[in-house]
Design a protein around this motif. Structure first.
Motif, PDB file in Angstrom:
ATOM      1  N   GLU A   1      25.400  73.434  10.367  1.00  0.00           N
ATOM      2  CA  GLU A   1      24.507  73.377   9.215  1.00  0.00           C
ATOM      3  C   GLU A   1      23.913  71.973   9.084  1.00  0.00           C
ATOM      4  N   CYS A   2      22.640  71.892   8.755  1.00  0.00           N
ATOM      5  CA  CYS A   2      22.013  70.592   8.501  1.00  0.00           C
ATOM      6  C   CYS A   2      22.305  70.199   7.054  1.00  0.00           C
ATOM      7  N   VAL A   3      22.958  69.068   6.894  1.00  0.00           N
ATOM      8  CA  VAL A   3      23.355  68.630   5.555  1.00  0.00           C
ATOM      9  C   VAL A   3      22.284  67.702   4.982  1.00  0.00           C
ATOM     10  N   ASN A   4      21.867  67.961   3.771  1.00  0.00           N
ATOM     11  CA  ASN A   4      20.908  67.086   3.090  1.00  0.00           C
ATOM     12  C   ASN A   4      21.655  66.088   2.225  1.00  0.00           C
ATOM     13  N   GLY A   5      21.270  64.836   2.298  1.00  0.00           N
ATOM     14  CA  GLY A   5      21.913  63.871   1.409  1.00  0.00           C
ATOM     15  C   GLY A   5      21.951  62.473   1.966  1.00  0.00           C
ATOM     16  N   ILE A   6      23.021  61.749   1.589  1.00  0.00           N
ATOM     17  CA  ILE A   6      23.179  60.351   1.995  1.00  0.00           C
ATOM     18  C   ILE A   6      24.236  60.285   3.090  1.00  0.00           C
ATOM     19  N   PHE A   7      23.942  59.505   4.127  1.00  0.00           N
ATOM     20  CA  PHE A   7      24.895  59.376   5.238  1.00  0.00           C
ATOM     21  C   PHE A   7      25.626  58.044   5.132  1.00  0.00           C
ATOM     22  N   LEU A   8      26.939  58.131   5.203  1.00  0.00           N
ATOM     23  CA  LEU A   8      27.774  56.956   4.946  1.00  0.00           C
ATOM     24  C   LEU A   8      28.726  56.721   6.105  1.00  0.00           C
TER      25      LEU A   8
ATOM     26  N   ARG B   1      26.421  65.207  -0.019  1.00  0.00           N
ATOM     27  CA  ARG B   1      25.293  66.096  -0.327  1.00  0.00           C
ATOM     28  C   ARG B   1      24.474  65.582  -1.512  1.00  0.00           C
ATOM     29  N   SER B   2      23.196  65.914  -1.491  1.00  0.00           N
ATOM     30  CA  SER B   2      22.247  65.395  -2.485  1.00  0.00           C
ATOM     31  C   SER B   2      22.729  65.607  -3.911  1.00  0.00           C
ATOM     32  N   ASP B   3      23.400  66.729  -4.169  1.00  0.00           N
ATOM     33  CA  ASP B   3      23.853  66.973  -5.545  1.00  0.00           C
ATOM     34  C   ASP B   3      25.245  66.385  -5.794  1.00  0.00           C
ATOM     35  N   ASN B   4      25.689  65.467  -4.895  1.00  0.00           N
ATOM     36  CA  ASN B   4      26.994  64.809  -5.030  1.00  0.00           C
ATOM     37  C   ASN B   4      28.154  65.799  -5.000  1.00  0.00           C
ATOM     38  N   SER B   5      27.893  67.032  -4.577  1.00  0.00           N
ATOM     39  CA  SER B   5      28.903  68.067  -4.719  1.00  0.00           C
ATOM     40  C   SER B   5      30.033  67.935  -3.718  1.00  0.00           C
ATOM     41  N   SER B   6      29.711  67.539  -2.500  1.00  0.00           N
ATOM     42  CA  SER B   6      30.797  67.501  -1.521  1.00  0.00           C
ATOM     43  C   SER B   6      30.504  66.539  -0.388  1.00  0.00           C
TER      44      SER B   6
ATOM     45  N   MET C   1      16.938  64.071   4.445  1.00  0.00           N
ATOM     46  CA  MET C   1      17.807  62.915   4.211  1.00  0.00           C
ATOM     47  C   MET C   1      17.279  62.044   3.088  1.00  0.00           C
ATOM     48  N   THR C   2      18.192  61.588   2.253  1.00  0.00           N
ATOM     49  CA  THR C   2      17.812  60.724   1.141  1.00  0.00           C
ATOM     50  C   THR C   2      17.329  59.378   1.686  1.00  0.00           C
ATOM     51  N   ARG C   3      16.177  58.927   1.187  1.00  0.00           N
ATOM     52  CA  ARG C   3      15.658  57.630   1.632  1.00  0.00           C
ATOM     53  C   ARG C   3      16.205  56.552   0.710  1.00  0.00           C
ATOM     54  N   VAL C   4      17.323  56.010   1.092  1.00  0.00           N
ATOM     55  CA  VAL C   4      18.047  55.080   0.230  1.00  0.00           C
ATOM     56  C   VAL C   4      17.257  53.791   0.002  1.00  0.00           C
TER      57      VAL C   4
END
Ligand SMILES: Nc1ncnc2c1ncn2[C@@H]1O[C@H](COP(=O)(O)OP(=O)(O)O)[C@@H](O)[C@H]1O
Ligand SMILES: [Mg+2]
Length: 400
Positions: free
Chosen positions: A167-174, A242-247, A390-393
């Motif tokens: 699955e392609c995960v949307n969000g912030i990569f850390l 994930r973008s909604d901070n969910s997981s 991806m979130t553009r931090v």
């Protein structure tokens, strides 16, 4: 005489190793079979040789060092380095068993399942869009987004067993680096990663701004990882929030010295991963890290084209020659670059490091430094591209 660290491999990982070993006050020795690897510029001594062919010379070089640090991923070369350092009686800062557990993405994913670590759903359970990546490989080679069955088939062909499809995960990569020894884990600072449209890492930022709760959860995952690997040495851990901070999901881990993030941690939190790694192998102790005030650090790569410049992925500098370290370079605190002083910048690169009290100030200075380079070399700045979702931090850092 200063103690030496002998690094084998002079590309991106080797640059990281040489940069930090030098900052820690070690004499930096570098071995590579290539005539002019990028890390040679950061080393005190460079030996051009092939560890697989020049075994005696390799052992002779190792004996002059306090420790050996492999900075390559070729399994045959790694096995030879481990054996040669054992024969030379010099500690080798590498955990072969842990490295092998993380080097195949399918086998590592299975371990994550056993250890109870969260990860993106895998094909055939996952829904489109998905990410495909070669089971063996690194540096984002072959990574692609696929939006439907036709694109997937086009990317992986008939034999999907050589591919990790998830699955392609949307969000912030850390990213989190950890040291491990005797079942104990020592986490460093969490940094934030940004990618170009080919999924190559183009920028690293710290602090990540994630908050204590999420950091604790990432450190918990890191702790389980270190224990599962029974790690002696270093690993990185990449997670997506994930973008909604969910997981959180584990994207990958590599039990070896990573590139880029340790330098950012060094400037932001003041911890030198190579110096502390040496503690484990030379002094047999797991160092303690004190949490410091975090400075704002932005680390990014610029690639110059024909009248243009763009923020580009790190693999673009893997083949650069004639690199040098500059301080106060067009307003950047440090730069690793091969740009000529004057004239055309076409084909040259610059990695800029800006350190300031917070990210907001660091961003203002990064924009100014980039602007100054544009004026000096008479180039236009190309618009940045990012992967889907991806979130553009960096874009979100507010200028204050
Ligand atoms: N499931 C995913 N969802 C979204 N992006 C991903 C996913 N997996 C990987 N990526 C992107 O691709 C990059 C490379 O994938 P990674 O698993 O780290 O392989 P590599 O070994 O090539 O570094 C990641 O850093 C991330 O930017
Ligand atoms: Mg990766």
């Amino acid at each position: 005489m200063r103690e030496g660290i002998c690094i084998v491999g002079g590309k991106l990982q080797g640059m990281e190793a040489a940069y930090l070993a030098g900052k820690a006050g070690y004499e930096v020795m570098l071995i590579d079979k290539a005539p002019e690897p990028p890390a040679a510029a950061l080393a005190d001594e460079f030996y051009r040789m092939d560890v697989l062919k020049d075994l005696e010379a390799t052992k002779t070089a190792f004996r002059r060092a306090a420790a050996v640090l492999p900075a390559l991923e070729d399994e045959a070369a790694l096995a030879t380095i481990v054996r040669a350092s054992r024969k030379a009686g010099v500690p080798c800062m590498h955990d072969e068993g842990a490295f092998l557990k993380t080097s195949r993405k399918d086998a590592f994913s299975e371990l994550c399942r056993v250890w109870g670590l969260p990860q993106p759903a895998r094909y055939p359970m996952a829904k489109f869009p998905m990410i495909v990546k070669p089971v063996v490989g690194s540096g984002s080679r072959g990574v692609a987004l696929v939006r439907n069955r036709a694109e997937m088939q086009n990317a992986v062909g008939e034999d999907s067993s050589k591919w990790m499809i998830q699955e392609c995960v949307n969000g912030i990569f850390l990213s989190l680096e950890l040291l491990g020894m005797n079942g104990e884990a020592m986490p460093f600072q969490v940094t934030c990663l940004e990618f170009d449209e080919t999924y190559g890492c183009k920028r690293v930022l710290a602090p990540s701004g994630i908050g204590d709760g999420i950091r604790d959860r990432i450190e918990e995952i890191g702790d389980k990882l270190v224990k599962g690997l029974d790690l002696k040495g270093v690993t990185d851990l990449q997670v997506a929030l994930r973008s909604d901070n969910s997981s959180l999901d584990v994207i990958e881990a590599n039990a070896r010295l990573p590139s880029q993030t340790p330098t950012v941690v060094f400037h932001s939190a003041g911890e030198n991963l190579v110096a502390l790694l040496a503690d484990i192998f030379i002094n047999s102790r797991l160092p303690k890290i004190n949490k410091h005030q975090e400075k704002g650090v932005i680390y990014q790569h610029l690639l110059f084209g024909d009248g243009t410049v763009r923020v580009a992925a790190e693999h673009n500098i893997a083949h650069a020659t004639g690199l040098r370290i500059e301080t106060n370079f067009h307003g950047a605190d440090e730069a690793i670059t091969n740009l000529p002083q004057e004239g055309s910048a076409k084909g040259y690169v610059a990695t800029l490091i800006i350190v300031d009290s917070d990210l907001s100030r660091a961003k203002i200075r990064m924009e100014e430094a980039t602007e100054s380079l544009c004026e000096h070399y008479k180039v236009f700045r190309n618009e940045e591209r990012s992967p889907f979702g991806m979130t553009r931090v960096y874009d979100k850092i507010e200028k204050r």
